[in-house]
Design a protein around this motif. Structure first.
Motif, mmCIF file in Angstrom:
data_model
loop_
_atom_site.group_PDB
_atom_site.id
_atom_site.type_symbol
_atom_site.label_atom_id
_atom_site.label_comp_id
_atom_site.label_asym_id
_atom_site.label_seq_id
_atom_site.Cartn_x
_atom_site.Cartn_y
_atom_site.Cartn_z
ATOM 1 N N UNK A 55 93.512 -44.752 68.923
ATOM 2 C CA UNK A 55 93.250 -43.964 69.723
ATOM 3 C C UNK A 55 92.254 -43.086 70.226
ATOM 4 N N UNK A 56 91.521 -42.935 68.654
ATOM 5 C CA UNK A 56 90.610 -42.643 68.993
ATOM 6 C C UNK A 56 89.203 -43.223 69.480
ATOM 7 N N UNK A 62 80.484 -55.096 75.198
ATOM 8 C CA UNK A 62 81.369 -55.370 76.777
ATOM 9 C C UNK A 62 82.354 -56.861 75.687
ATOM 10 N N UNK A 63 83.538 -56.448 76.097
ATOM 11 C CA UNK A 63 83.881 -58.164 75.974
ATOM 12 C C UNK A 63 84.108 -59.217 76.867
ATOM 13 N N UNK A 76 91.504 -58.507 71.286
ATOM 14 C CA UNK A 76 90.291 -57.626 70.943
ATOM 15 C C UNK A 76 89.837 -56.305 70.791
ATOM 16 N N UNK A 77 90.708 -55.367 71.118
ATOM 17 C CA UNK A 77 91.348 -53.716 70.493
ATOM 18 C C UNK A 77 91.583 -54.230 69.385
ATOM 19 N N UNK A 78 92.641 -54.741 68.647
ATOM 20 C CA UNK A 78 93.275 -55.276 67.222
ATOM 21 C C UNK A 78 92.279 -55.487 65.865
ATOM 22 N N UNK A 79 91.708 -55.526 66.757
ATOM 23 C CA UNK A 79 90.544 -56.407 65.950
ATOM 24 C C UNK A 79 89.302 -55.653 65.513
ATOM 25 N N UNK A 80 88.789 -54.939 66.544
ATOM 26 C CA UNK A 80 87.839 -53.597 66.859
ATOM 27 C C UNK A 80 88.153 -52.552 65.842
ATOM 28 N N UNK A 102 81.446 -48.618 75.812
ATOM 29 C CA UNK A 102 81.994 -47.178 75.823
ATOM 30 C C UNK A 102 82.770 -47.246 75.967
ATOM 31 N N UNK A 103 83.998 -48.096 76.416
ATOM 32 C CA UNK A 103 85.520 -47.388 76.849
ATOM 33 C C UNK A 103 86.038 -47.750 75.955
ATOM 34 N N UNK A 104 87.170 -46.358 76.418
ATOM 35 C CA UNK A 104 87.912 -45.965 75.086
ATOM 36 C C UNK A 104 89.203 -47.280 74.940
ATOM 37 N N UNK A 105 89.757 -46.998 74.329
ATOM 38 C CA UNK A 105 90.695 -48.308 74.153
ATOM 39 C C UNK A 105 92.142 -47.417 74.361
ATOM 40 N N UNK A 106 92.658 -46.058 74.075
ATOM 41 C CA UNK A 106 93.610 -45.323 74.187
ATOM 42 C C UNK A 106 94.035 -45.686 75.960
#
Length: 297
Positions: A55-56, A62-63, A76-80, A102-106
């Motif tokens: 969430x944070x 850039x993926x 990719x988000x889980x790995x990061x 710089x993009x937020x994952x949430x």
């Protein structure tokens, strides 16, 4: 005590002798001490599970997902976020996507979940991305037995009769429109009456039009419209209650309430759960909701 240092990992288990359940694995985020004028001092420790990392989180690079799948994006988000991933099958035909530095994952995960009618959460160190499965994990509670108390109420305040999602195909120069109506509501109670049904019986129309969400096909627009309609109509009936301690009760589970009369007995979805240990024993408090009523429109 260094045991309660902010940032330390914490694992909490609840239950009964020889039957403890994993409740949360996370990190300590806040420590508060109270030194009263009389009596013993108390220590309050608060924390968050590893979903907080998602969430944070923000992309640190850039993926290269322009030709990748939604599954690749969640991986990719889980790995990061230093998590494993567990993902339900996702249809192959998907629009191009990417995550910029710089993009937020949430908001990305929220949008993905809306498009697919999925949900995401963490259990331990694993990020789950699953289809919304109706009426899983049903527990039966009966007033006067294992249901201590329940206070229900019915409200049409946020109910809708129709949702339209409008987009534009830049290739064909044609509009894309997806529509969901009362018949698309997946009712908690089979044969029950939804808030949309009640509004239509009162000759009232409430329509939500969405134009600020990119869509690429009519099928995708219809899926988003259906998800938004079900979300808006999810809490026609809601209520707060408590029962003897149930360590296995989780948000999104379903419970069957009995002994409350025809109008309020039946299946509900769990919105939130609080487990409390005190001098009175182990109590589970909860907020419930459902999108249909056992009464005619």
């Amino acid at each position: 005590d260094p045991l309660f240092k902010i940032g330390n990992e914490v694992s909490i288990k609840l239950g009964y002798v020889n039957n403890l359940r994993d409740m949360i694995l996370g990190k300590i985020k806040d420590v508060q001490v109270s030194f009263p004028a009389s009596g013993a001092s108390t220590l309050r420790v608060s924390g968050l599970d590893f979903l907080d990392e998602v969430l944070r989180g923000r992309a640190k690079k850039t993926y290269p997902l322009e030709e990748a799948s939604y599954r690749d994006a969640v991986d990719a988000i889980a790995g990061a976020s230093k998590l494993q991933s567990k993902i339900d099958p996702i249809p192959d035909k998907q629009p191009k996507i990417f995550i910029r530095k710089g993009d937020a994952f949430k908001p990305f995960m929220d949008d993905l979940a809306r498009r697919l009618d999925f949900k995401f959460y963490t259990r331990g160190r694993t990020l789950h991305f699953h289809k919304r499965i109706a009426q899983s994990g049903i527990v039966t509670l009966t007033w006067g037995k294992n249901l201590i108390q329940f206070t229900p109420h019915i409200s049409l305040n946020h109910q809708l009769t129709k949702v339209e999602v409008r987009g534009y195909n830049p290739t064909t120069k044609e509009p894309i429109v997806g529509v969901a109506t009362s018949g698309d509501i997946e009712k908690t109670e089979s044969g029950g009456t939804s808030g949309s049904d009640m509004l239509q019986a009162a000759k009232t129309e409430r329509v939500k039009v969405i134009t600020n969400r990119p869509v690429f096909t009519k099928a995708e627009a219809e899926k988003i419209a259906k998800a938004e309609l079900n979300k808006a109509n999810a809490a026609l009936v809601s209520g707060e209650g408590s029962c003897i301690g149930l360590p296995g009760l989780r948000p999104d589970d379903y419970v069957e309430l009995n002994g409350l009369g025809k109008r309020f007995s039946g299946k509900y979805q769990v919105a939130s759960v609080t487990h409390t240990f005190n001098n009175s024993g182990y109590i589970t408090s909860f907020n419930l909701k459902r999108n249909s009523s056992n009464e005619p429109a």
